[in-house]
Motif scaffolding. Sequence first.
Motif, mmCIF file in Angstrom:
data_model
loop_
_atom_site.group_PDB
_atom_site.id
_atom_site.type_symbol
_atom_site.label_atom_id
_atom_site.label_comp_id
_atom_site.label_asym_id
_atom_site.label_seq_id
_atom_site.Cartn_x
_atom_site.Cartn_y
_atom_site.Cartn_z
ATOM 1 N N LEU A 81 0.812 -1.203 -0.018
ATOM 2 C CA LEU A 81 0.062 0.165 0.043
ATOM 3 C C LEU A 81 0.767 1.241 -0.014
ATOM 4 O O LEU A 81 1.204 1.945 1.107
ATOM 5 N N ARG A 82 1.254 1.651 -1.078
ATOM 6 C CA ARG A 82 2.125 2.897 -1.295
ATOM 7 C C ARG A 82 1.486 4.255 -1.072
ATOM 8 O O ARG A 82 0.579 4.615 -1.438
ATOM 9 N N THR A 83 2.127 4.793 -0.248
ATOM 10 C CA THR A 83 1.767 6.373 0.338
ATOM 11 C C THR A 83 2.300 7.093 -0.891
ATOM 12 O O THR A 83 3.603 6.999 -1.310
ATOM 13 N N ALA A 84 1.560 8.102 -1.142
ATOM 14 C CA ALA A 84 1.863 9.133 -2.088
ATOM 15 C C ALA A 84 3.144 9.784 -1.648
ATOM 16 O O ALA A 84 3.378 10.280 -0.537
ATOM 17 N N GLY A 85 4.101 9.755 -2.863
ATOM 18 C CA GLY A 85 5.265 10.347 -2.767
ATOM 19 C C GLY A 85 6.454 9.593 -2.016
ATOM 20 O O GLY A 85 7.673 9.831 -2.248
ATOM 21 N N SER A 86 6.236 8.170 -1.673
ATOM 22 C CA SER A 86 6.943 7.290 -1.262
ATOM 23 C C SER A 86 7.710 6.322 -2.345
ATOM 24 O O SER A 86 6.843 6.238 -3.268
ATOM 25 N N PRO A 87 8.706 6.022 -2.037
ATOM 26 C CA PRO A 87 9.317 5.055 -3.068
ATOM 27 C C PRO A 87 8.694 3.872 -3.259
ATOM 28 O O PRO A 87 8.117 3.326 -2.534
ATOM 29 N N GLY A 88 8.667 3.275 -4.491
ATOM 30 C CA GLY A 88 8.128 2.054 -4.891
ATOM 31 C C GLY A 88 8.803 0.869 -4.720
ATOM 32 O O GLY A 88 9.963 1.145 -4.270
ATOM 33 N N LEU A 89 8.153 -0.310 -5.130
ATOM 34 C CA LEU A 89 9.167 -1.690 -5.020
ATOM 35 C C LEU A 89 9.953 -1.747 -6.202
ATOM 36 O O LEU A 89 10.896 -2.406 -5.955
ATOM 37 N N PHE A 90 9.579 -1.086 -7.257
ATOM 38 C CA PHE A 90 10.384 -1.400 -8.458
ATOM 39 C C PHE A 90 11.228 -0.207 -8.697
ATOM 40 O O PHE A 90 12.097 0.033 -9.832
#
Length: 328
Positions: free
Chosen positions: A225-234
């Motif tokens: 659950l990615r928070t806006a502005g945070s780095p993603g998994l890829f």
Amino acid sequence: MSLVFDHPAVLAALWLALLPWWRLPLATSEPAALVMLPADRLSVVLDLALRAAASLAIAALVFGLARPFLGAQTIEKVARGAHLVLTLDRSLSMDQTFAGRNPQGGEESKSETARRLLTEFIGEREHDLFGVVSFSTRPMAVVPLSDDRVAARAAVDAAATPGLAFTNVAEGLFMALSYFRDRRASASRAIVLISDGAAEIDFRSAERLRARFAEYDASLYWIFLRTAGSPGLFEKPDDARNDNAKAMPERYLHLFFNTLQVPYTPYEADNPAALAQAIADIDRLETRPLVYAQRIPRRDLSGWAYAIALVLLLVGLLAKIVERRVIA
């Protein structure tokens, strides 16, 4: 399936069912001479029927008092589904929205969105076995693997309560994997990890997780659950100095999951619609044959015995009323 009695000693009173064959509680009149009576087969049949009804009524009452029941049993069924352990992050950040703020107005937090969608998911998976684990600083075994949908939904509802600050993913996964320890591999096994963050996993824990996943042959789904502005998994950082597990724990946890040598599917969800799509995708993938045992509780039969006795007694009462009318 066997017939058992709570009070078998009461069955000794079954001899009372023979009393109607000795005498019925109906008015009788002796004829002046038997030769004056014409042959009446209907009366003979009615007499036998009333005696049989009275006898069965007494037997049914005795059976009811003995409390008969069908013993509990376990039957094996084959369906399509999986053994799924929902592993839910209860860190403090899950109480925020996907925008990274506290819910305002009608907004849902990430945990509330997950709860709503998972509740629907559980209701639609008719033949799955569900277990629920929650984790933050320490893991908690909430509900073991079972077909109890009410318990699973209640556990997911409880996961929407305020959490703690730390995200100990490794311990949550160890707890989830332990659910498969004493179960035979009769269906596909999967852990559905729902988290909005991660923490660095030490070398020893990483090796233990690899061994456990291989031992139980459990696939892994991670809905991040990615928070806006945070780095993603890829994503790779622009600055190579930030490319490490401390600076980007989610990315490195994703890389570690790729080394497990079991089926692993990651999802990035940065809004409720993306989370719903990820859960729908898991619903589509986990539909392999499933062999499971269904526990059927004991079934009390005393109510049926009393109902039969009541009907037969009403028949006798009706015969008594008709008899009185004829005599009158």
